[in-house]
Design a protein around this motif. Structure first.
Motif, mmCIF file in Angstrom:
data_model
loop_
_atom_site.group_PDB
_atom_site.id
_atom_site.type_symbol
_atom_site.label_atom_id
_atom_site.label_comp_id
_atom_site.label_asym_id
_atom_site.label_seq_id
_atom_site.Cartn_x
_atom_site.Cartn_y
_atom_site.Cartn_z
ATOM 1 N N LEU A 131 18.197 21.587 -38.723
ATOM 2 C CA LEU A 131 17.139 20.732 -39.257
ATOM 3 C C LEU A 131 15.934 20.749 -38.318
ATOM 4 O O LEU A 131 16.010 20.287 -37.184
ATOM 5 N N PRO A 132 14.798 21.270 -38.766
ATOM 6 C CA PRO A 132 13.644 21.427 -37.867
ATOM 7 C C PRO A 132 13.119 20.111 -37.303
ATOM 8 O O PRO A 132 12.737 20.055 -36.141
ATOM 9 N N LEU A 133 13.092 19.039 -38.110
ATOM 10 C CA LEU A 133 12.603 17.755 -37.596
ATOM 11 C C LEU A 133 13.486 17.253 -36.466
ATOM 12 O O LEU A 133 12.999 16.713 -35.470
ATOM 13 N N ALA A 134 14.801 17.434 -36.594
ATOM 14 C CA ALA A 134 15.723 17.023 -35.536
ATOM 15 C C ALA A 134 15.472 17.820 -34.261
ATOM 16 O O ALA A 134 15.462 17.267 -33.152
ATOM 17 N N VAL A 135 15.262 19.118 -34.404
ATOM 18 C CA VAL A 135 15.011 19.984 -33.242
ATOM 19 C C VAL A 135 13.721 19.580 -32.546
ATOM 20 O O VAL A 135 13.666 19.442 -31.309
ATOM 21 N N ILE A 136 12.655 19.361 -33.300
ATOM 22 C CA ILE A 136 11.358 18.997 -32.723
ATOM 23 C C ILE A 136 11.441 17.633 -32.037
ATOM 24 O O ILE A 136 10.922 17.440 -30.940
ATOM 25 N N SER A 137 12.117 16.691 -32.699
ATOM 26 C CA SER A 137 12.232 15.343 -32.150
ATOM 27 C C SER A 137 12.961 15.350 -30.809
ATOM 28 O O SER A 137 12.498 14.746 -29.829
ATOM 29 N N LEU A 138 14.096 16.030 -30.748
ATOM 30 C CA LEU A 138 14.854 16.076 -29.489
ATOM 31 C C LEU A 138 14.134 16.917 -28.435
ATOM 32 O O LEU A 138 14.207 16.618 -27.244
ATOM 33 N N MET A 173 14.148 19.322 -43.886
ATOM 34 C CA MET A 173 14.326 20.753 -44.132
ATOM 35 C C MET A 173 13.015 21.538 -44.061
ATOM 36 O O MET A 173 13.018 22.751 -44.097
ATOM 37 N N GLY A 174 11.888 20.848 -44.001
ATOM 38 C CA GLY A 174 10.602 21.544 -43.891
ATOM 39 C C GLY A 174 9.903 21.771 -45.219
ATOM 40 O O GLY A 174 9.039 22.655 -45.316
ATOM 41 N N LYS A 175 10.256 20.986 -46.235
ATOM 42 C CA LYS A 175 9.640 21.171 -47.557
ATOM 43 C C LYS A 175 8.127 20.951 -47.510
ATOM 44 O O LYS A 175 7.350 21.758 -48.020
ATOM 45 N N THR A 176 7.733 19.845 -46.889
ATOM 46 C CA THR A 176 6.310 19.528 -46.801
ATOM 47 C C THR A 176 5.575 20.548 -45.950
ATOM 48 O O THR A 176 4.468 20.976 -46.302
ATOM 49 N N THR A 177 6.185 20.972 -44.848
ATOM 50 C CA THR A 177 5.555 21.966 -43.978
ATOM 51 C C THR A 177 5.311 23.267 -44.718
ATOM 52 O O THR A 177 4.229 23.876 -44.606
ATOM 53 N N LEU A 178 6.291 23.717 -45.496
ATOM 54 C CA LEU A 178 6.120 24.941 -46.273
ATOM 55 C C LEU A 178 5.016 24.781 -47.311
ATOM 56 O O LEU A 178 4.169 25.670 -47.482
ATOM 57 N N ALA A 179 4.989 23.632 -47.987
ATOM 58 C CA ALA A 179 3.941 23.383 -48.987
ATOM 59 C C ALA A 179 2.561 23.379 -48.334
ATOM 60 O O ALA A 179 1.584 23.885 -48.906
#
Length: 298
Positions: free
Chosen positions: A166-173, A1-7
């Motif tokens: 889900l941003p990680l899914a989008v970036i991965s694909l 969900m981008g929790k770490t990225t936001l932090a």
């Protein structure tokens, strides 16, 4: 969900940095080990590697270091804890200056409720518009879709919808499809049966893994020997791969070290590694939380 990225964005923002005398980032993960977390925080605020072995001594030094200082501490990716452990961990923070802050990222509501003193900030899924913008950046060589056919764009839009915000899914694909210029490659991803499987692993990550060449899979599987959220240095990791005979002898005049570096960059482009900038230096963190799910029977 981008929790770490936001932090990270908060932690590294100049407006935030100037408000605090000291900062530290600790990736907690599982288990919630007081000694390990305390040492990470102490190393962060002192910007040195402390070789203290005793938890009591670590806490005493941390308390002395933070005394009357305004500090910011991030506890990233907390999975679980005992309330007594949390109370003990925060003992050194008691003498910090007014306005000191602790940010906790977690995917578990109970953890947030037990550790928090203010209401949690819950991240929502990305909108389709934001997902598409992210996908364009990673899937198209130019960073936008204008030079591509309407049919290819339509397939890309359908793939993005399957990522469910889900941003990680989008970036991965996006990283996966960047290397697939032909229409059939994109259509194959869209129509894959992986989207219909029930699994704890994101289908997008499963597809990215399935598409890896066998030598890259072996290198990635090798990383599962390390604890979740282990901090890797690229040079050391490549040397380990070479020592384990996981790097193929290059056919060109490249050295085996250069070949190993290319392996790493390919995995990085597929989001199996993530570059994290904290405390003014880069840390490479591998996503190993889903390794056991992915590699059963490999």
């Amino acid at each position: 969900m981008g929790k770490t990225t936001l932090a990270q964005l908060v932690y590294n923002d100049a407006r935030v940095t100037q408000e605090f005398d000291m900062k530290a980032w600790a990736c907690v993960s599982d288990p919630f080990d007081i000694k390990t977390i305390t040492k990470k925080i102490l190393d962060g605020v002192t910007r040195s590697n402390n070789d203290i072995e005793s938890l009591d001594e670590l806490q005493i030094k941390l308390k002395e270091t933070l005394k009357e200082k305004k500090f910011l501490v991030v506890l990233d990716d907390v999975w679980k804890h005992a309330y007594d452990d949390w109370n003990r961990l925060r003992i050194p923070f008691s003498d910090g200056a007014h306005g000191s802050r602790i940010i906790v990222t977690t995917r578990i509501d109970d953890v947030a409720s037990a550790m928090g003193t203010i209401p949690s900030h819950c991240l929502e899924e990305l909108s389709f518009k934001d997902c598409w913008s992210l996908f364009e950046k990673h899937a198209f060589q130019s960073g936008d879709c204008m030079a591509h056919s309407e049919r290819k764009i339509k397939i890309g839009e359908q793939i993005v919808q399957k990522c469910k915000g889900l941003p990680l899914a989008v970036i991965s694909l996006g990283g996966l499809l960047r290397s697939k210029q032909d229409m059939e490659g994109w259509k194959e991803i869209l129509e894959s049966q992986v989207w219909h499987l029930e699994s704890n692993v994101s289908p997008a990550l499963q597809l990215s893994y399935n598409d890896l060449a066998s030598h890259l899979k072996r290198c990635f599987v090798h990383c599962s020997k390390f604890p979740k959220d282990y901090n890797f240095e690229k040079e050391k990791l490549v040397r380990l791969w070479i020592a384990e005979d996981l790097v193929q002898q290059p056919k060109s005049k490249k050295s085996v070290e250069d070949e190993g570096h290319s392996y790493f960059l390919q995995l990085l482009s597929r989001s199996f590694f993530q570059v994290i900038f904290v405390c003014h230096f880069a840390i490479l963190i591998i996503f190993v939380g889903f390794l056991l799910d992915l590699f059963v029977g490999f």
